[in-house]
Design an enzyme around this catalytic site. Structure first.
Site, PDB file in Angstrom:
ATOM      1  N   ASP A  78      11.867   1.746  -4.776  1.00  0.00           N
ATOM      2  CA  ASP A  78      11.251   2.128  -3.616  1.00  0.00           C
ATOM      3  C   ASP A  78      12.171   3.045  -2.883  1.00  0.00           C
ATOM      4  OD1 ASP A  78      10.703   2.203  -0.734  1.00  0.00           O
ATOM      5  OD2 ASP A  78      10.063   0.064  -0.910  1.00  0.00           O
ATOM      6  N   ILE A  79      11.727   3.999  -2.301  1.00  0.00           N
ATOM      7  CA  ILE A  79      12.828   5.250  -1.763  1.00  0.00           C
ATOM      8  C   ILE A  79      13.381   4.558  -0.651  1.00  0.00           C
ATOM      9  CG2 ILE A  79      11.186   6.195  -0.514  1.00  0.00           C
ATOM     10  CD1 ILE A  79      13.279   8.572  -2.632  1.00  0.00           C
ATOM     11  N   ASN A 110       4.234  15.727   5.746  1.00  0.00           N
ATOM     12  CA  ASN A 110       3.120  16.704   5.848  1.00  0.00           C
ATOM     13  C   ASN A 110       3.595  17.801   6.689  1.00  0.00           C
ATOM     14  OD1 ASN A 110       2.403  15.794   8.440  1.00  0.00           O
ATOM     15  ND2 ASN A 110       1.507  14.065   7.509  1.00  0.00           N
ATOM     16  N   VAL A 143       4.691   7.450   1.001  1.00  0.00           N
ATOM     17  CA  VAL A 143       6.351   7.573   1.098  1.00  0.00           C
ATOM     18  C   VAL A 143       6.622   7.592   2.715  1.00  0.00           C
ATOM     19  CG1 VAL A 143       8.333   8.725   0.856  1.00  0.00           C
ATOM     20  CG2 VAL A 143       6.625   8.499  -1.146  1.00  0.00           C
ATOM     21  N   ASP A 144       5.663   8.407   3.275  1.00  0.00           N
ATOM     22  CA  ASP A 144       5.993   8.688   4.679  1.00  0.00           C
ATOM     23  C   ASP A 144       5.781   7.373   5.592  1.00  0.00           C
ATOM     24  OD1 ASP A 144       6.248  10.471   6.961  1.00  0.00           O
ATOM     25  OD2 ASP A 144       4.579  11.648   6.345  1.00  0.00           O
ATOM     26  N   SER A 182       4.256  15.254  -3.825  1.00  0.00           N
ATOM     27  CA  SER A 182       2.757  15.684  -3.885  1.00  0.00           C
ATOM     28  C   SER A 182       2.013  14.998  -4.970  1.00  0.00           C
ATOM     29  CB  SER A 182       2.961  17.235  -4.391  1.00  0.00           C
ATOM     30  OG  SER A 182       3.459  18.047  -3.281  1.00  0.00           O
ATOM     31  N   GLY A 223       0.940  11.917  -4.970  1.00  0.00           N
ATOM     32  CA  GLY A 223       0.023  10.899  -4.133  1.00  0.00           C
ATOM     33  C   GLY A 223      -1.147  11.399  -3.580  1.00  0.00           C
ATOM     34  N   TYR A 281      -1.693  13.943  -2.122  1.00  0.00           N
ATOM     35  CA  TYR A 281      -1.622  15.628  -2.337  1.00  0.00           C
ATOM     36  C   TYR A 281      -2.089  16.086  -4.027  1.00  0.00           C
ATOM     37  CZ  TYR A 281      -0.091  16.931   2.163  1.00  0.00           C
ATOM     38  OH  TYR A 281       0.313  17.044   3.771  1.00  0.00           O
TER      39      TYR A 281
HETATM   40  P1  ADP Z   1       2.084  13.325  -1.195  1.00  0.00           P
HETATM   41  O1  ADP Z   1       1.422  13.318  -0.073  1.00  0.00           O
HETATM   42  O2  ADP Z   1       3.248  14.398  -1.186  1.00  0.00           O
HETATM   43  O3  ADP Z   1       1.198  13.122  -2.407  1.00  0.00           O
HETATM   44  P2  ADP Z   1       2.615  10.268  -1.239  1.00  0.00           P
HETATM   45  O4  ADP Z   1       3.535   9.572  -0.429  1.00  0.00           O
HETATM   46  O5  ADP Z   1       1.034  10.020  -1.250  1.00  0.00           O
HETATM   47  O6  ADP Z   1       3.065  11.930  -1.168  1.00  0.00           O
HETATM   48  O7  ADP Z   1       2.978  10.118  -3.013  1.00  0.00           O
HETATM   49  C1  ADP Z   1       3.850  10.520  -3.431  1.00  0.00           C
HETATM   50  C2  ADP Z   1       4.494   9.394  -4.598  1.00  0.00           C
HETATM   51  O8  ADP Z   1       5.289   8.520  -4.072  1.00  0.00           O
HETATM   52  C3  ADP Z   1       3.250   8.678  -5.416  1.00  0.00           C
HETATM   53  O9  ADP Z   1       3.659   8.812  -6.711  1.00  0.00           O
HETATM   54  C4  ADP Z   1       3.444   7.388  -4.644  1.00  0.00           C
HETATM   55  O10 ADP Z   1       2.976   6.466  -5.542  1.00  0.00           O
HETATM   56  C5  ADP Z   1       5.197   7.162  -4.586  1.00  0.00           C
HETATM   57  N1  ADP Z   1       5.332   6.316  -3.336  1.00  0.00           N
HETATM   58  C6  ADP Z   1       4.464   5.554  -2.566  1.00  0.00           C
HETATM   59  N2  ADP Z   1       5.389   4.801  -1.847  1.00  0.00           N
HETATM   60  C7  ADP Z   1       6.789   5.227  -2.246  1.00  0.00           C
HETATM   61  C8  ADP Z   1       7.938   4.442  -1.942  1.00  0.00           C
HETATM   62  N3  ADP Z   1       8.155   3.520  -1.052  1.00  0.00           N
HETATM   63  N4  ADP Z   1       9.101   4.686  -2.802  1.00  0.00           N
HETATM   64  C9  ADP Z   1       8.869   5.650  -3.828  1.00  0.00           C
HETATM   65  N5  ADP Z   1       7.710   6.331  -4.053  1.00  0.00           N
HETATM   66  C10 ADP Z   1       6.776   5.967  -3.263  1.00  0.00           C
END
Ligand code: ADP
Length: 190
Positions: A16-17, A30, A39-40, A125, A127, A129
């Site tokens: 988890d980031i 975005n 992630v956001d 990008s 997820g 995107y």
């Molecule tokens: P985007 O809109 O750029 O596609 P997302 O946040 O929807 O970004 O997804 C990008 C990637 O991050 C996906 O592989 C998603 O599973 C992953 N992700 C979601 N939550 C977390 C987190 N807490 N830590 C790390 N990666 C995450």
């Protein structure tokens, strides 16, 4: 899995980031820096309202696709959040690869400017995107290695991949990018 380069280490972990104890973590933001899911959402939830307050004040126009901006990290364990805007996948002929590589480069540039020794990236990008993860992984890993070879900083670049399939795609990309390289020694370390 790790790759040692001169002056830096690139590593891939599953996790988890928002839990990363590095100077800067990268948000998959975005263009409007408006918050969202994935992630956001996780970053703003754990980091608290200070982060959004700062993006609104310092970057009221948002951030163009392929670029990144930096803020403090609120309640998160890192010092900074770098808000990178990757492209929405539109089939691959709309400059997506160049924009994705640019989002990684701009983030690294911001980290170096702010004297960050370590930076952690999610898989930008892939997820909401919808960028195909195998292609995104190759572009991401190549962009980071190119930057590190040229600049020899930051000391640590960590990809934090949320699920195993994403981790595997990045591991395969790292292996294929480094397969023919010199002075490169990727090895599994957990
Ligand atoms: P985007 O809109 O750029 O596609 P997302 O946040 O929807 O970004 O997804 C990008 C990637 O991050 C996906 O592989 C998603 O599973 C992953 N992700 C979601 N939550 C977390 C987190 N807490 N830590 C790390 N990666 C995450």
């Amino acid at each position: 899995m790790q790759l040692r380069l001169e002056g830096s280490v690139l590593e891939l972990v599953q996790g988890d980031i928002t839990l990363q104890q590095v100077d800067a973590i990268v948000n998959a933001a975005n263009r409007w820096l408006a918050g969202g899911g994935g992630v956001d959402g996780a970053i703003h939830r754990r980091g608290g309202p200070a982060i959004m307050k700062e993006t609104r004040r310092r970057y009221p126009e948002g951030c163009p696709t392929g670029r990144a901006v930096i803020t403090g990290a609120g309640d998160l364990p890192s010092r900074f959040v770098i808000h990178a805007v990757g492209p929405v996948w539109k089939g691959g002929s709309k400059g997506e690869a160049a924009l994705l590589a640019s989002a990684y480069r701009c983030s690294l540039e911001a980290a170096v400017t702010h004297e960050c020794r370590g930076i952690a990236f999610p898989s930008l990008s892939t997820g909401a995107y919808r960028y195909p993860v195998i292609k995104a992984a190759r572009t991401a890993v190549s962009a980071v290695i190119e930057f590190l070879e040229e600049r020899r900083a930051p000391e640590l670049v960590r990809f934090v991949l949320f699920d195993e399939a994403t981790w595997r795609a990045y591991a395969a990309a790292l292996t294929s990018v480094t397969g023919s390289g010199k002075n490169r020694d990727p090895y599994p370390s957990g």
